[in-house]
Design a protein around this motif. Sequence first.
Motif, short mmCIF file in Angstrom:
data_model
loop_
_atom_site.label_atom_id
_atom_site.label_comp_id
_atom_site.label_asym_id
_atom_site.label_seq_id
_atom_site.Cartn_x
_atom_site.Cartn_y
_atom_site.Cartn_z
N ILE A 1 0.83 -1.21 0.00
CA ILE A 1 0.00 0.00 0.00
C ILE A 1 0.86 1.26 0.00
O ILE A 1 0.68 2.16 -0.83
N GLY A 2 1.81 1.34 0.93
CA GLY A 2 2.61 2.55 1.09
C GLY A 2 3.44 2.90 -0.13
O GLY A 2 3.27 3.98 -0.73
N PRO A 3 4.37 2.04 -0.56
CA PRO A 3 5.21 2.38 -1.72
C PRO A 3 4.44 2.63 -3.01
O PRO A 3 4.79 3.52 -3.78
N VAL A 4 3.38 1.83 -3.25
CA VAL A 4 2.60 2.03 -4.49
C VAL A 4 1.93 3.40 -4.48
O VAL A 4 2.00 4.14 -5.47
N TYR A 5 1.30 3.77 -3.38
CA TYR A 5 0.64 5.08 -3.31
C TYR A 5 1.65 6.22 -3.46
O TYR A 5 1.44 7.17 -4.22
N LEU A 6 2.76 6.13 -2.74
CA LEU A 6 3.75 7.20 -2.76
C LEU A 6 4.35 7.38 -4.16
O LEU A 6 4.59 8.51 -4.59
N ALA A 7 4.58 6.29 -4.85
CA ALA A 7 5.11 6.38 -6.22
C ALA A 7 4.09 7.00 -7.16
O ALA A 7 4.45 7.73 -8.09
N GLU A 8 2.80 6.75 -6.92
CA GLU A 8 1.76 7.21 -7.83
C GLU A 8 1.42 8.69 -7.66
O GLU A 8 1.05 9.35 -8.62
N VAL A 9 1.52 9.23 -6.46
CA VAL A 9 1.12 10.63 -6.25
C VAL A 9 2.28 11.60 -6.26
O VAL A 9 2.08 12.81 -6.36
N SER A 10 3.51 11.11 -6.20
CA SER A 10 4.67 12.00 -6.08
C SER A 10 5.07 12.58 -7.43
O SER A 10 5.10 11.86 -8.43
N PRO A 11 5.38 13.88 -7.49
CA PRO A 11 6.02 14.42 -8.69
C PRO A 11 7.32 13.68 -8.96
O PRO A 11 8.02 13.28 -8.02
N VAL B 1 -8.64 12.47 7.35
CA VAL B 1 -8.50 13.93 7.36
C VAL B 1 -7.56 14.44 6.27
O VAL B 1 -7.85 15.42 5.58
N PHE B 2 -6.43 13.76 6.09
CA PHE B 2 -5.35 14.31 5.26
C PHE B 2 -5.13 13.61 3.91
O PHE B 2 -4.52 14.21 3.03
N CYS B 3 -5.60 12.39 3.76
CA CYS B 3 -5.20 11.60 2.59
C CYS B 3 -6.14 11.80 1.40
O CYS B 3 -7.36 11.87 1.58
N ILE B 4 -5.56 11.86 0.22
CA ILE B 4 -6.31 11.99 -1.03
C ILE B 4 -6.01 10.76 -1.88
O ILE B 4 -4.85 10.38 -2.05
N GLU B 5 -7.06 10.16 -2.41
CA GLU B 5 -6.90 8.92 -3.18
C GLU B 5 -6.02 9.13 -4.41
O GLU B 5 -5.97 10.22 -4.98
N SER B 6 -5.33 8.08 -4.80
CA SER B 6 -4.42 8.14 -5.95
C SER B 6 -5.19 8.41 -7.25
O SER B 6 -6.09 7.65 -7.61
N PRO B 7 -4.85 9.49 -7.99
CA PRO B 7 -5.51 9.75 -9.27
C PRO B 7 -5.31 8.61 -10.27
O PRO B 7 -6.19 8.34 -11.09
N ARG B 8 -4.17 7.95 -10.21
CA ARG B 8 -3.92 6.83 -11.11
C ARG B 8 -4.91 5.70 -10.87
O ARG B 8 -5.41 5.08 -11.80
N TRP B 9 -5.17 5.41 -9.60
CA TRP B 9 -6.13 4.34 -9.29
C TRP B 9 -7.53 4.75 -9.75
O TRP B 9 -8.29 3.92 -10.28
N LEU B 10 -7.89 6.01 -9.55
CA LEU B 10 -9.22 6.49 -9.97
C LEU B 10 -9.39 6.40 -11.48
O LEU B 10 -10.46 6.01 -11.98
N LEU B 11 -8.37 6.75 -12.24
CA LEU B 11 -8.44 6.61 -13.69
C LEU B 11 -8.57 5.15 -14.09
O LEU B 11 -9.30 4.80 -15.02
#
Length: 606
Positions: free
Chosen positions: A173-183, A249-259
């Motif tokens: 969960i952690g590495p996949v999300y971080l790779a997907e949302v990071s510039p 409160v703080f987390c926003i879902e991965s745009p890649r997963w939503l697409l």
Amino acid sequence: MTEINEKKFDEQSIESVGAKYDKHNQELNKPKKFQWHLDLSEHPPEIFNYTLYLSVFVFGILGAARGYDEGNISGNIVLPAFKQMTGLADTTKSENALANLKSNITSMVQLGSIGGAIIAMKSVDFFGRVRAMQVVCVLWIIGTIIQITSSTVGQLYAGRLIEGLAIGQTVSIGPVYLAEVSPSVIRGLCNSMFAGAVYFGIMLAYLTNYGCVLHVPAQIDGHINQSQWRYTLTPKIVLAGLIFIMSFVFCIESPRWLLKKNRPDQAIEKLSKLRHLPKDHPYIIAEISDINEQVMAEKEATMHSNIISNFREIFTKKSIAYRLFAITGLAQVLGQWSGANAVTIYASELFSLAGIRGTDTLKMSAVLGVVKFVSAYLCAFFIIDVFGRKRALYSGLSLQMICILYYAIFLTIVPQAKETDAVLTSSQKRAAKGALAAIFLSGTGWTMGFNSIQYLLGSEIFPLNIRSFAQSLVMILHFGNQYGNSKALPKMMLSMNSYGAFYFFAGVCCLGLIWGFFLPELKGRSLESIEEVFTLPWYNLRRCNSLVPDHSQIHKVRFTNSRGNTGFDHVQYNLDTSKPTDEFIEDLMRRDSTESDKKEDVEKKV
């Protein structure tokens, strides 16, 4: 005559345009000088914002789940109350039986984590990154409560196994999300937040263990106080609860997963929030375009995919098979058998082999936790995206190998240091201090090298359609090796002698240096462009940046103004920088014509 002059003018114009294009293209592709800081000049400053950082922080701190358990169990196995409850204090058992019992206790979380990584193959994509993390937090709390209330080793096994089911999912969960949302420019830094949090957890566990030994009495009214080791488990509930609350409160879902889930409007909205840019900003359009192009291509290719087809794709496509077995797979095997995991879990015992006695072993473990924590985040902020993945791996692995080799030589020359009543000469005492320093520095080398690479590679190099699935397979291998390592080390220390096991670890580090030579350097590349890298043969991957330029759309958005102003008037959006298309030439000719007209007007006025 006029026709000839016009023809000459056209030829000269085309040559001029071609020359300008060549100069323009050379400037774009010109290799940049190495700098000891991140070059953020080509990205709008808005994308580096508190919304992104808070999301990264919550998913990053999830890495503390695994770290806290490793640090916690390393201290608990030397506490008298814990040893009495589990049977480790039973003097009637043989040395081999005690070693087997100890390895079962320490490795039970790793065994459960294998199951957790298997669950993550589906849960991460089914629930989404945020929801999957929330489910994991609940499971983590349940496993911890079972351990705290345990009065038999069997119940302790059950609690640690359930906790392992949660921890096994965190590393997908952690590495996949971080790779997907990071510039792309800070992707290594963001992913290293997760790897660094492992050592935040280890440091917290070591300090908790040491604090409980100092302030919670080992005995009450002549009876061993079982609360001493139970208190060391309670921070797990606090950590899981805080992450669970902060995720809402703080987390926003991965745009890649939503697409990927056919929710483009939500994907654009979430990406806009993460980047702090309007939905119609060129940077947002470019990034969504990159993601959508890859998602659509992969959806078409995997319209009827399932777990069987995913396995088929991994094992039949040479490019993906190479990424799984030769890159991410070997990263896990070499990383886990390089000795770092052994140093973390059995730190207290390793310090005792170097002459440290009593509660001082827990104090030294706490210092080791601080060293690893600080070095992990120093690496995240100043090395992984600045120095590059491969340079960081070479530097860290070399340091780790030298330190482990020194410790092995020390155990060979001064084996009596482990004896309680040992009397060491002055040179042997200095050597023992050197051995302590070697343990600390080996942790620093690990955080610089394999620690970041083992999480980062899997989250970067796989196609989106099987990224979470492949990352789960990688983590199964990760925990499988960690389980084997935890199980094997007590017996390795008996059968190979203490020094033999560390000579083995030093040899693995040497193999890791050879393996690292063939890795591609992916620093700063967009996730979408990485797929092009693996069209190269394996022996050319290390030269990928010179052979396969990054043609991602977001790298064609240029900001010509000074930092702090990213209005639309200051954006250049080059639709193609790979070849001089007709449209591009026409644009340049039109611009030249306009500039020429302006010049003539000025001359007339003068």
